[in-house]
Motif scaffolding. Structure first.
Motif, PDB file in Angstrom:
ATOM      1  N   ALA A   1       0.811  -1.221   0.000  1.00 32.99           N
ATOM      2  CA  ALA A   1       0.000   0.000   0.000  1.00 32.99           C
ATOM      3  C   ALA A   1       0.839   1.263   0.000  1.00 32.99           C
ATOM      4  CB  ALA A   1      -0.925   0.001   1.215  1.00 32.99           C
ATOM      5  N   ARG A   2       2.159   1.137   0.112  1.00 30.73           N
ATOM      6  CA  ARG A   2       3.003   2.336   0.190  1.00 30.73           C
ATOM      7  C   ARG A   2       3.050   3.095  -1.130  1.00 30.73           C
ATOM      8  NH1 ARG A   2       6.392  -1.932  -0.642  1.00 30.73           N
ATOM      9  NH2 ARG A   2       8.050  -1.716  -2.200  1.00 30.73           N
ATOM     10  N   GLU A   3       2.754   2.436  -2.237  1.00 26.13           N
ATOM     11  CA  GLU A   3       2.832   3.079  -3.545  1.00 26.13           C
ATOM     12  C   GLU A   3       1.548   3.854  -3.837  1.00 26.13           C
ATOM     13  OE1 GLU A   3       3.993   0.419  -6.620  1.00 26.13           O
ATOM     14  OE2 GLU A   3       5.517  -0.586  -5.401  1.00 26.13           O
ATOM     15  N   ALA A   4       1.696   4.968  -4.502  1.00 25.95           N
ATOM     16  CA  ALA A   4       0.552   5.816  -4.841  1.00 25.95           C
ATOM     17  C   ALA A   4      -0.406   5.089  -5.771  1.00 25.95           C
ATOM     18  CB  ALA A   4       1.043   7.107  -5.488  1.00 25.95           C
ATOM     19  N   GLY A   5      -1.689   5.367  -5.604  1.00 24.37           N
ATOM     20  CA  GLY A   5      -2.696   4.822  -6.507  1.00 24.37           C
ATOM     21  C   GLY A   5      -3.155   3.424  -6.175  1.00 24.37           C
ATOM     22  N   VAL A   6      -2.716   2.862  -5.045  1.00 23.58           N
ATOM     23  CA  VAL A   6      -3.122   1.509  -4.666  1.00 23.58           C
ATOM     24  C   VAL A   6      -4.342   1.584  -3.760  1.00 23.58           C
ATOM     25  CG1 VAL A   6      -2.463  -0.602  -3.467  1.00 23.58           C
ATOM     26  CG2 VAL A   6      -0.785   0.605  -4.874  1.00 23.58           C
ATOM     27  N   LEU A   7      -5.419   0.922  -4.159  1.00 27.71           N
ATOM     28  CA  LEU A   7      -6.644   0.843  -3.368  1.00 27.71           C
ATOM     29  C   LEU A   7      -6.601  -0.431  -2.524  1.00 27.71           C
ATOM     30  CD1 LEU A   7      -9.177   1.713  -6.217  1.00 27.71           C
ATOM     31  CD2 LEU A   7      -8.096   3.291  -4.596  1.00 27.71           C
ATOM     32  N   THR A   8      -7.196  -0.375  -1.347  1.00 27.37           N
ATOM     33  CA  THR A   8      -7.147  -1.513  -0.425  1.00 27.37           C
ATOM     34  C   THR A   8      -8.550  -1.909  -0.003  1.00 27.37           C
ATOM     35  OG1 THR A   8      -5.038  -0.712   0.449  1.00 27.37           O
ATOM     36  CG2 THR A   8      -6.191  -2.359   1.742  1.00 27.37           C
ATOM     37  N   GLY A   9      -8.834  -3.209  -0.054  1.00 28.32           N
ATOM     38  CA  GLY A   9     -10.137  -3.717   0.389  1.00 28.32           C
ATOM     39  C   GLY A   9      -9.993  -5.075   1.051  1.00 28.32           C
ATOM     40  N   GLN A  10     -11.017  -5.454   1.822  1.00 33.60           N
ATOM     41  CA  GLN A  10     -10.984  -6.735   2.536  1.00 33.60           C
ATOM     42  C   GLN A  10     -12.290  -7.479   2.363  1.00 33.60           C
ATOM     43  OE1 GLN A  10      -9.835  -5.270   6.554  1.00 33.60           O
ATOM     44  NE2 GLN A  10      -7.995  -6.520   6.280  1.00 33.60           N
ATOM     45  N   ASN A  11     -12.228  -8.779   2.600  1.00 29.77           N
ATOM     46  CA  ASN A  11     -13.438  -9.600   2.614  1.00 29.77           C
ATOM     47  C   ASN A  11     -14.145  -9.404   3.954  1.00 29.77           C
ATOM     48  OD1 ASN A  11     -11.427 -10.927   4.114  1.00 29.77           O
ATOM     49  ND2 ASN A  11     -12.337 -12.939   3.747  1.00 29.77           N
ATOM     50  N   ALA A  12     -15.321  -9.982   4.104  1.00 31.51           N
ATOM     51  CA  ALA A  12     -16.098  -9.802   5.330  1.00 31.51           C
ATOM     52  C   ALA A  12     -15.371 -10.368   6.540  1.00 31.51           C
ATOM     53  CB  ALA A  12     -17.469 -10.451   5.178  1.00 31.51           C
ATOM     54  N   GLY A  13     -14.651 -11.476   6.362  1.00 31.50           N
ATOM     55  CA  GLY A  13     -13.929 -12.092   7.469  1.00 31.50           C
ATOM     56  C   GLY A  13     -12.635 -11.394   7.821  1.00 31.50           C
ATOM     57  N   ARG A  14     -12.197 -10.470   6.957  1.00 33.86           N
ATOM     58  CA  ARG A  14     -11.019  -9.632   7.168  1.00 33.86           C
ATOM     59  C   ARG A  14      -9.722 -10.439   7.297  1.00 33.86           C
ATOM     60  NH1 ARG A  14     -12.761  -4.619   7.695  1.00 33.86           N
ATOM     61  NH2 ARG A  14     -10.758  -3.807   8.403  1.00 33.86           N
ATOM     62  N   ASN A  15      -9.696 -11.635   6.733  1.00 40.53           N
ATOM     63  CA  ASN A  15      -8.444 -12.400   6.698  1.00 40.53           C
ATOM     64  C   ASN A  15      -7.807 -12.372   5.314  1.00 40.53           C
ATOM     65  OD1 ASN A  15     -10.501 -14.030   5.566  1.00 40.53           O
ATOM     66  ND2 ASN A  15      -9.366 -15.915   6.021  1.00 40.53           N
ATOM     67  N   LEU A  16      -8.408 -11.583   4.399  1.00 34.51           N
ATOM     68  CA  LEU A  16      -7.899 -11.468   3.038  1.00 34.51           C
ATOM     69  C   LEU A  16      -7.973 -10.003   2.613  1.00 34.51           C
ATOM     70  CD1 LEU A  16      -6.951 -13.013   0.430  1.00 34.51           C
ATOM     71  CD2 LEU A  16      -9.356 -12.958  -0.260  1.00 34.51           C
ATOM     72  N   THR A  17      -6.864  -9.481   2.108  1.00 31.23           N
ATOM     73  CA  THR A  17      -6.809  -8.097   1.630  1.00 31.23           C
ATOM     74  C   THR A  17      -6.460  -8.079   0.152  1.00 31.23           C
ATOM     75  OG1 THR A  17      -6.079  -7.302   3.796  1.00 31.23           O
ATOM     76  CG2 THR A  17      -5.677  -5.852   1.921  1.00 31.23           C
ATOM     77  N   ALA A  18      -7.136  -7.232  -0.597  1.00 28.48           N
ATOM     78  CA  ALA A  18      -6.829  -7.032  -2.017  1.00 28.48           C
ATOM     79  C   ALA A  18      -6.228  -5.646  -2.191  1.00 28.48           C
ATOM     80  CB  ALA A  18      -8.079  -7.179  -2.868  1.00 28.48           C
ATOM     81  N   TYR A  19      -5.069  -5.582  -2.830  1.00 28.01           N
ATOM     82  CA  TYR A  19      -4.442  -4.319  -3.208  1.00 28.01           C
ATOM     83  C   TYR A  19      -4.658  -4.176  -4.707  1.00 28.01           C
ATOM     84  CZ  TYR A  19      -2.284  -4.519   1.392  1.00 28.01           C
ATOM     85  OH  TYR A  19      -2.076  -4.573   2.749  1.00 28.01           O
ATOM     86  N   VAL A  20      -5.338  -3.107  -5.090  1.00 27.18           N
ATOM     87  CA  VAL A  20      -5.849  -3.001  -6.457  1.00 27.18           C
ATOM     88  C   VAL A  20      -5.429  -1.682  -7.084  1.00 27.18           C
ATOM     89  CG1 VAL A  20      -7.934  -2.986  -7.878  1.00 27.18           C
ATOM     90  CG2 VAL A  20      -7.845  -4.411  -5.819  1.00 27.18           C
ATOM     91  N   ARG A  21      -5.036  -1.730  -8.355  1.00 27.02           N
ATOM     92  CA  ARG A  21      -4.895  -0.532  -9.188  1.00 27.02           C
ATOM     93  C   ARG A  21      -5.958  -0.622 -10.283  1.00 27.02           C
ATOM     94  NH1 ARG A  21       0.087   2.194  -8.699  1.00 27.02           N
ATOM     95  NH2 ARG A  21       1.758   1.026  -7.702  1.00 27.02           N
ATOM     96  N   VAL A  22      -6.577   0.496 -10.563  1.00 30.56           N
ATOM     97  CA  VAL A  22      -7.614   0.511 -11.589  1.00 30.56           C
ATOM     98  C   VAL A  22      -7.249   1.516 -12.676  1.00 30.56           C
ATOM     99  CG1 VAL A  22      -9.474  -0.215 -10.058  1.00 30.56           C
ATOM    100  CG2 VAL A  22      -8.940   2.216 -10.264  1.00 30.56           C
TER     101      VAL A  22
END
Length: 353
Positions: free
Chosen positions: A257-278
Motif C-alpha cells: 500500500a506504500r505506492e501511490a494509486g493503490v486501493l485496499t479492500g478486505q473480505n467480510a472475514g477480514r483475513n484477506l486483503t486485495a491491493y488493487v490498481r484501476v
C-alpha cells in the motif's frame, strides 16, 4: 497393506534453509526419488510469514534485525509464527492418495487428529480445532498448514515445547482486532507449551516418539527410520540460492500500500486483503491486483494465477470471473472462498459485493 513412511530428522537449521529443504523434498517426491516421509525440523531463531502475507504488516522488522531473528517466507499459507529452540517442527511429504480422495480440509483434520492423539500420550488433552490448530484447554500448542502439488502433499506444523512470549510479542505484529475478538490482552495468552502444561520439559526424543505413534495409529501407516539423501540436499541448496534464501523472495510482498494509486479492500472475514490498481473509463477496469492474507489455497500458484486472470477485467465482471477461475482451476481452499476474493476486490473499489 499399510503405506510406509520414512522418518528423518534434519536437525537444527536456519528458517530459510528449512523452507528450501521443504521445496527439495517436494521435488524429489514428485520425481519418485524418495518415499513418503515424516520429517522432524528444528530452527535457529526466525520469524516466518505465510506464502501470501505482507512481511512488513506481519513482522516488526526492526525488532527482528535487533534480535538477530531471520525473516522467512514459507511455501505454505497461514499466519506468521516465531520459531526458536522452544519449538519442534514436523512435516509430511507424501502422495495424497494415501489418504483417499480428500480435500485440503480433510487432510488437515486427519493429520491434526493424529498429532493431537500423539501429544495426548504425554498426559495432556490435546484436540484438533478447525481450521488448522491443535489446542490444549482452548490454548494453541500447534499450528499447521499445507498444500498439494499435483498428487504430492506437504503438510507441516509445529509443537510448542517451551514459550518465550516476550520474544514472540517483540517480533510478531499481532492485529489488535484479532486479540479483541478472542478477548485477550496479548498473543501469549492464546498459546501454551508442553512445559507449561506438564510442569516439566519432555525430551525431544519422547515428543517425536508420541507424534509418530499418533500418526501411525490414526492414519494407519507404517514407519521406518531413514536419512536425508545427498540429492535432496543438493536440491535444497539450489532452491535456497535461487529463491527461498533470497531477499527478493522473502520481501516479495512487503507494504504494497506504500505506492501511490493503490486501493485496499478486505473480505467480510477480514483475513484477506486485495491491493488493487484501476484504470480505464471511470476507473472501472482492473490494472493489477495483489491478494494478501492468512489463507490456505492449494496449489499456492492458484492465487498468483488468479491475480493474472483478473488483470484487465471490468469490475462488473469480477464476481463471475473469480468464480469461473476457481471452478476450472481445481483449487482447494481452507478458511476462504472464491466469494472472499471478489469481495475484497470490490471493497477496494468501494463497490458492494
Amino acid at each position: 497393506m499399510a503405506a510406509r513412511f520414512r522418518v528423518v530428522d534434519t536437525g537444527v537449521r536456519t528458517g530459510r534453509e528449512n523452507i528450501a529443504l521443504d521445496s527439495a523434498m517436494i521435488e524429489a517426491r514428485l520425481a519418485g526419488e524418495i518415499e513418503d516421509t515424516i520429517r522432524f525440523i528444528q530452527f535457529e531463531p526466525c520469524a516466518l510469514v505465510g506464502r501470501h502475507q505482507d512481511l512488513a504488516q506481519e513482522l516488526n522488522l526492526d525488532a527482528c534485525a535487533a534480535r538477530g531473528v531471520q525473516t522467512v517466507r514459507r511455501m505454505t499459507g497461514g499466519g506468521a509464527i516465531f520459531m526458536d529452540g522452544g519449538q519442534l517442527g514436523w512435516a509430511l511429504v507424501c502422495d495424497k492418495r494415501a489418504f483417499g480422495q480428500v480435500t485440503l480440509a480433510d487432510v488437515t483434520e486427519k493429520i491434526c487428529t493424529g498429532i493431537a492423539a500423539g501429544l495426548s500420550k504425554l498426559g495432556v488433552d490435546a484436540r484438533f480445532r478447525p481450521r488448522n490448530d491443535i489446542e490444549i484447554e482452548g490454548r494453541k500448542v500447534s499450528g499447521t498448514g499445507g498444500f498439494f502439488d499435483g498428487n504430492i502433499l506437504i503438510f507441516q506444523g509445529t509443537v510448542i515445547l517451551d514459550l518465550d512470549p516476550a520474544a514472540m510479542m517483540a517480533v510478531l505484529n499481532v492485529p489488535q482486532a484479532k486479540l479483541a475478538k478472542r478477548q485477550l490482552a496479548d498473543a501469549g495468552a492464546r498459546v501454551t507449551s508442553l512445559k507449561a502444561e506438564l510442569g516439566t520439559m519432555p525430551s525431544l526424543d519422547r515428543v517425536k516418539q508420541v507424534l509418530i505413534e499418533g500418526l501411525t495409529e490414526t492414519l494407519g501407516i507404517d514407519t521406518v527410520d531413514g536419512t536425508l539423501t545427498a540429492h535432496e540436499q543438493e536440491l535444497a541448496d539450489k532452491a535456497y540460492t535461487e529463491e527461498i534464501g533470497t531477499e527478493e523472495f522473502v520481501t516479495e510482498i512487503c507494504d504494497p500500500a506504500r505506492e501511490a494509486g493503490v486501493l485496499t479492500g478486505q473480505n467480510a472475514g477480514r483475513n484477506l486483503t486485495a491491493y488493487v490498481r484501476v484504470d480505464g473509463k471511470q476507473d472501472a477496469r482492473i490494472r493489477e491486483v495483489l491478494f494478501v492474507g492468512d489463507v490456505f489455497v492449494t496449489p499456492p500458484r492458484a492465487v498468483l494465477d488468479l491475480e493474472s486472470h483478473l488483470r484487465g477485467s471490468q469490475l462488473a465482471d469480477i464476481e463471475r470471473k473469480t468464480a469461473e477461475f476457481f471452478e476450472s482451476a481445481g483449487a482447494s481452499m481452507l478458511g476462504v472462498s472464491a466469494a472472499d476474493f471478489s469481495a475484497a476486490v470490490l471493497d477496494a473499489a468501494c463497490l458492494p459485493a
